[in-house]
Design a protein around this motif. Sequence first.
Motif, PDB file in Angstrom:
ATOM      1  N   GLY A  11       0.761  -1.288  -0.005  1.00  0.00           N
ATOM      2  CA  GLY A  11       0.043   0.037   0.045  1.00  0.00           C
ATOM      3  C   GLY A  11       0.767   1.232   0.239  1.00  0.00           C
ATOM      4  O   GLY A  11       0.296   2.189   0.184  1.00  0.00           O
ATOM      5  N   ASP A  12       2.185   1.176  -0.325  1.00  0.00           N
ATOM      6  CA  ASP A  12       3.091   2.243  -0.060  1.00  0.00           C
ATOM      7  C   ASP A  12       2.869   3.042  -1.467  1.00  0.00           C
ATOM      8  O   ASP A  12       3.835   2.678  -2.360  1.00  0.00           O
ATOM      9  N   LYS A  13       2.268   4.099  -1.540  1.00  0.00           N
ATOM     10  CA  LYS A  13       2.315   4.990  -2.751  1.00  0.00           C
ATOM     11  C   LYS A  13       3.524   5.484  -3.238  1.00  0.00           C
ATOM     12  O   LYS A  13       3.635   5.738  -4.314  1.00  0.00           O
ATOM     13  N   GLU A  14       4.397   5.682  -2.243  1.00  0.00           N
ATOM     14  CA  GLU A  14       5.756   6.266  -2.467  1.00  0.00           C
ATOM     15  C   GLU A  14       6.488   5.493  -3.595  1.00  0.00           C
ATOM     16  O   GLU A  14       7.239   6.093  -4.259  1.00  0.00           O
ATOM     17  N   LEU A  15       6.376   4.050  -3.422  1.00  0.00           N
ATOM     18  CA  LEU A  15       6.985   3.141  -4.366  1.00  0.00           C
ATOM     19  C   LEU A  15       6.708   3.603  -5.793  1.00  0.00           C
ATOM     20  O   LEU A  15       7.585   3.592  -6.581  1.00  0.00           O
ATOM     21  N   VAL A  16       5.474   3.810  -6.114  1.00  0.00           N
ATOM     22  CA  VAL A  16       4.959   4.087  -7.468  1.00  0.00           C
ATOM     23  C   VAL A  16       5.415   5.479  -7.863  1.00  0.00           C
ATOM     24  O   VAL A  16       6.100   5.571  -9.032  1.00  0.00           O
ATOM     25  N   MET A  55       9.989   8.805 -10.940  1.00  0.00           N
ATOM     26  CA  MET A  55      10.969   9.841 -10.817  1.00  0.00           C
ATOM     27  C   MET A  55      12.340   8.922 -11.428  1.00  0.00           C
ATOM     28  O   MET A  55      13.046   9.451 -12.076  1.00  0.00           O
ATOM     29  N   ALA A  56      12.424   7.731 -11.038  1.00  0.00           N
ATOM     30  CA  ALA A  56      13.684   6.983 -11.814  1.00  0.00           C
ATOM     31  C   ALA A  56      13.349   6.806 -13.409  1.00  0.00           C
ATOM     32  O   ALA A  56      14.273   6.906 -13.936  1.00  0.00           O
ATOM     33  N   GLU A  57      12.125   6.768 -13.772  1.00  0.00           N
ATOM     34  CA  GLU A  57      11.813   6.441 -15.226  1.00  0.00           C
ATOM     35  C   GLU A  57      12.151   7.860 -15.799  1.00  0.00           C
ATOM     36  O   GLU A  57      12.757   7.888 -16.941  1.00  0.00           O
ATOM     37  N   ARG A  58      11.954   8.839 -14.974  1.00  0.00           N
ATOM     38  CA  ARG A  58      12.426  10.313 -15.901  1.00  0.00           C
ATOM     39  C   ARG A  58      13.695  10.371 -16.039  1.00  0.00           C
ATOM     40  O   ARG A  58      14.293  10.794 -17.000  1.00  0.00           O
ATOM     41  N   HIS A  80      14.955  14.774  -8.763  1.00  0.00           N
ATOM     42  CA  HIS A  80      14.704  13.274  -9.040  1.00  0.00           C
ATOM     43  C   HIS A  80      15.639  12.378  -8.206  1.00  0.00           C
ATOM     44  O   HIS A  80      15.279  11.342  -7.733  1.00  0.00           O
ATOM     45  N   ARG A  81      16.835  12.824  -8.302  1.00  0.00           N
ATOM     46  CA  ARG A  81      17.900  12.105  -7.439  1.00  0.00           C
ATOM     47  C   ARG A  81      17.338  11.735  -6.150  1.00  0.00           C
ATOM     48  O   ARG A  81      17.744  10.628  -5.361  1.00  0.00           O
ATOM     49  N   ASP A  82      17.048  12.781  -5.386  1.00  0.00           N
ATOM     50  CA  ASP A  82      16.653  12.650  -3.953  1.00  0.00           C
ATOM     51  C   ASP A  82      15.627  11.662  -3.797  1.00  0.00           C
ATOM     52  O   ASP A  82      15.712  10.835  -2.930  1.00  0.00           O
ATOM     53  N   TYR A  83      14.677  11.670  -4.697  1.00  0.00           N
ATOM     54  CA  TYR A  83      13.428  10.960  -4.776  1.00  0.00           C
ATOM     55  C   TYR A  83      13.777   9.257  -5.034  1.00  0.00           C
ATOM     56  O   TYR A  83      13.322   8.402  -4.460  1.00  0.00           O
TER      57      TYR A  83
END
Length: 155
Positions: A107-112, A117-120, A138-141
């Motif tokens: 249920g961790d929305k941050e994964l998605v 951000m990684a895809e960007r 992006h790097r931070d996230y």
Amino acid sequence: MIKMRELLRLIDEESRKRGISPELFLADLLAQGSDPKERVGVYLRLYEELLRESEEEYAKGDLVQASEKLWGSVVSLLNAIAETRGWEHHSHRDYDIIIENLFRETGDKELVLYFGMAERLHANFYHNFMSKETFELHRDYVLKLINKLRGFIKY
């Protein structure tokens, strides 16, 4: 007989189709003959190496290479997670499915969100559109995503 230039072109072409770096593509090929525990170890070593290289490229100011190395470190962790769970992990689509599975499980929305951000960053490798400030955001996230993904490795 295939010449070296042709072989390198084929490796590059196939890795691009899968949305992964040539290094990760070759690691997948080499790991196929080993047992799952060894494959997880290969992916974890590759993750560490790519993360280190990303930091080196960032320090040199090469945001394009830093972007792709950081993407590669995420993908390497996803490969390790998938190996421990018996999931497919050979294409960009598979990585999206892995993230979706982990999201459903936790249920961790941050994964998605962080994976987006990684895809960007991966897209930045091909199109070189990020300013330093945008890259750093992006790097931070993505580093937060990496910390979350490491928690899924039961090795």
